[in-house]
Design a protein around this motif. Structure first.
Motif, PDB file in Angstrom:
ATOM      1  N   ASN A  57      12.998  -8.660  12.817  1.00  0.00           N
ATOM      2  CA  ASN A  57      13.228  -8.270  11.423  1.00  0.00           C
ATOM      3  C   ASN A  57      12.462  -9.169  10.465  1.00  0.00           C
ATOM      4  OD1 ASN A  57      14.885  -6.149  12.136  1.00  0.00           O
ATOM      5  ND2 ASN A  57      16.781  -7.285  11.799  1.00  0.00           N
ATOM      6  N   GLY A  58      12.384 -10.443  10.793  1.00  0.00           N
ATOM      7  CA  GLY A  58      11.617 -11.376   9.957  1.00  0.00           C
ATOM      8  C   GLY A  58      10.153 -10.979   9.860  1.00  0.00           C
ATOM      9  N   ILE A  59       9.587 -10.535  10.967  1.00  0.00           N
ATOM     10  CA  ILE A  59       8.193 -10.088  10.975  1.00  0.00           C
ATOM     11  C   ILE A  59       8.029  -8.835  10.118  1.00  0.00           C
ATOM     12  CG2 ILE A  59       6.386  -9.097  12.439  1.00  0.00           C
ATOM     13  CD1 ILE A  59       7.297 -11.071  14.620  1.00  0.00           C
ATOM     14  N   VAL A  60       8.965  -7.905  10.242  1.00  0.00           N
ATOM     15  CA  VAL A  60       8.910  -6.683   9.441  1.00  0.00           C
ATOM     16  C   VAL A  60       8.982  -7.020   7.948  1.00  0.00           C
ATOM     17  CG1 VAL A  60      10.156  -4.546   8.865  1.00  0.00           C
ATOM     18  CG2 VAL A  60       9.847  -5.212  11.258  1.00  0.00           C
ATOM     19  N   VAL A  61       9.896  -7.915   7.592  1.00  0.00           N
ATOM     20  CA  VAL A  61      10.053  -8.304   6.188  1.00  0.00           C
ATOM     21  C   VAL A  61       8.770  -8.948   5.671  1.00  0.00           C
ATOM     22  CG1 VAL A  61      11.277  -9.885   4.644  1.00  0.00           C
ATOM     23  CG2 VAL A  61      12.566  -8.480   6.255  1.00  0.00           C
ATOM     24  N   LEU A  62       8.191  -9.850   6.439  1.00  0.00           N
ATOM     25  CA  LEU A  62       6.946 -10.500   6.009  1.00  0.00           C
ATOM     26  C   LEU A  62       5.813  -9.491   5.818  1.00  0.00           C
ATOM     27  CD1 LEU A  62       6.631 -13.860   7.973  1.00  0.00           C
ATOM     28  CD2 LEU A  62       6.782 -13.534   5.520  1.00  0.00           C
ATOM     29  N   GLU A  63       5.700  -8.540   6.719  1.00  0.00           N
ATOM     30  CA  GLU A  63       4.644  -7.534   6.596  1.00  0.00           C
ATOM     31  C   GLU A  63       4.846  -6.675   5.349  1.00  0.00           C
ATOM     32  OE1 GLU A  63       4.887  -5.526  10.371  1.00  0.00           O
ATOM     33  OE2 GLU A  63       3.559  -6.978  11.346  1.00  0.00           O
ATOM     34  N   LYS A  64       6.078  -6.247   5.107  1.00  0.00           N
ATOM     35  CA  LYS A  64       6.364  -5.432   3.918  1.00  0.00           C
ATOM     36  C   LYS A  64       6.167  -6.238   2.636  1.00  0.00           C
ATOM     37  CE  LYS A  64       7.780  -1.573   5.851  1.00  0.00           C
ATOM     38  NZ  LYS A  64       7.426  -0.229   5.549  1.00  0.00           N
ATOM     39  N   MET A  65       6.545  -7.513   2.682  1.00  0.00           N
ATOM     40  CA  MET A  65       6.336  -8.379   1.519  1.00  0.00           C
ATOM     41  C   MET A  65       4.847  -8.505   1.213  1.00  0.00           C
ATOM     42  SD  MET A  65       9.200  -9.771   0.143  1.00  0.00           S
ATOM     43  CE  MET A  65       8.607 -11.262  -0.589  1.00  0.00           C
ATOM     44  N   SER A  66       4.028  -8.637   2.248  1.00  0.00           N
ATOM     45  CA  SER A  66       2.590  -8.782   2.013  1.00  0.00           C
ATOM     46  C   SER A  66       1.995  -7.509   1.415  1.00  0.00           C
ATOM     47  CB  SER A  66       1.866  -9.158   3.309  1.00  0.00           C
ATOM     48  OG  SER A  66       1.855  -8.081   4.214  1.00  0.00           O
ATOM     49  N   GLN A  67       2.581  -6.366   1.718  1.00  0.00           N
ATOM     50  CA  GLN A  67       2.084  -5.093   1.193  1.00  0.00           C
ATOM     51  C   GLN A  67       2.560  -4.818  -0.233  1.00  0.00           C
ATOM     52  OE1 GLN A  67       3.583  -2.309   4.061  1.00  0.00           O
ATOM     53  NE2 GLN A  67       2.282  -3.087   5.707  1.00  0.00           N
ATOM     54  N   ASN A  68       3.768  -5.259  -0.572  1.00  0.00           N
ATOM     55  CA  ASN A  68       4.384  -4.917  -1.863  1.00  0.00           C
ATOM     56  C   ASN A  68       4.848  -6.141  -2.650  1.00  0.00           C
ATOM     57  OD1 ASN A  68       4.259  -2.078  -1.359  1.00  0.00           O
ATOM     58  ND2 ASN A  68       6.040  -2.286  -0.032  1.00  0.00           N
ATOM     59  N   LEU A  69       4.154  -7.250  -2.521  1.00  0.00           N
ATOM     60  CA  LEU A  69       4.620  -8.504  -3.119  1.00  0.00           C
ATOM     61  C   LEU A  69       4.795  -8.401  -4.629  1.00  0.00           C
ATOM     62  CD1 LEU A  69       5.402 -11.441  -2.588  1.00  0.00           C
ATOM     63  CD2 LEU A  69       3.012 -12.053  -2.951  1.00  0.00           C
ATOM     64  N   GLY A  70       3.828  -7.830  -5.317  1.00  0.00           N
ATOM     65  CA  GLY A  70       3.908  -7.727  -6.772  1.00  0.00           C
ATOM     66  C   GLY A  70       5.088  -6.885  -7.229  1.00  0.00           C
TER      67      GLY A  70
END
Length: 168
Positions: free
Chosen positions: A78-91
């Motif tokens: 789940n941590g990996i999924v969260v990091l990937e989504k954060m990198s895509q939608n950080l702003g």
């Protein structure tokens, strides 16, 4: 002779418990909510590779140890999924978190000034704020944190609701 007597009402005194709740909410919404979101936005690009490396290494180690199922493995995944989504939608995620943090702070300030509308603003904003990770990141990966956040929000809403009798 008629006497005009005017009475002046003393301003309402804020209960100590309400003051403590407002200070805790100021720390939670302002310190943790607003400042952490800005900090995360400013440092994400530089910390993302190291965080991803740690999580993938941890997953590899769990798999080698035969622990490729269970709580720790799922949490790491789940941590990996969260990091990937954060990198895509950080702003977008940061913007929404900052908006909700500011609205929550406004509600806290209003309650500090003994305004009942602050309670309603705080309640609505914080329950929607809990939904942000579920909607913008990933439902399954964010469920545990959102449940914990929802429990904390519910506790504070109940504690503030008890103080509504002191607000106008």
């Amino acid at each position: 002779m008629e006497e005009n007597v005017t009475t002046i009402e003393a301003p309402k005194k804020r209960p100590t418990f309400l003051t403590v709740l407002c200070i805790l909410s100021l720390i939670g919404s302002g310190g943790l909510g607003l400042l952490y979101s800005v900090y995360q936005y400013a440092t994400f690009e530089s910390t993302y590779p190291a965080q991803m490396e740690k999580l993938t290494t941890a997953m590899d180690q769990l798999e080698q140890a035969g622990m490729d199922s269970g709580f720790f493995y799922k949490s790491t995944e789940n941590g990996i999924v969260v990091l990937e989504k954060m990198s895509q939608n950080l702003g977008l995620i940061t913007g929404v978190n900052c908006l909700f943090a500011l609205l929550s702070l406004l509600g806290v300030f209003m309650m500090f000034k003994l305004k009942k509308n602050g309670f309603y603003l705080y309640t609505i904003v914080n329950y929607f704020w809990v939904l942000v990770p579920l909607v913008l990141i990933d439902f399954d990966a964010s469920m545990t944190n959102s449940l914990i956040g929802g429990a904390v929000v519910t506790l504070f809403v109940i504690l503030y609701a008890v103080q509504l009798k002191h607000m106008d």
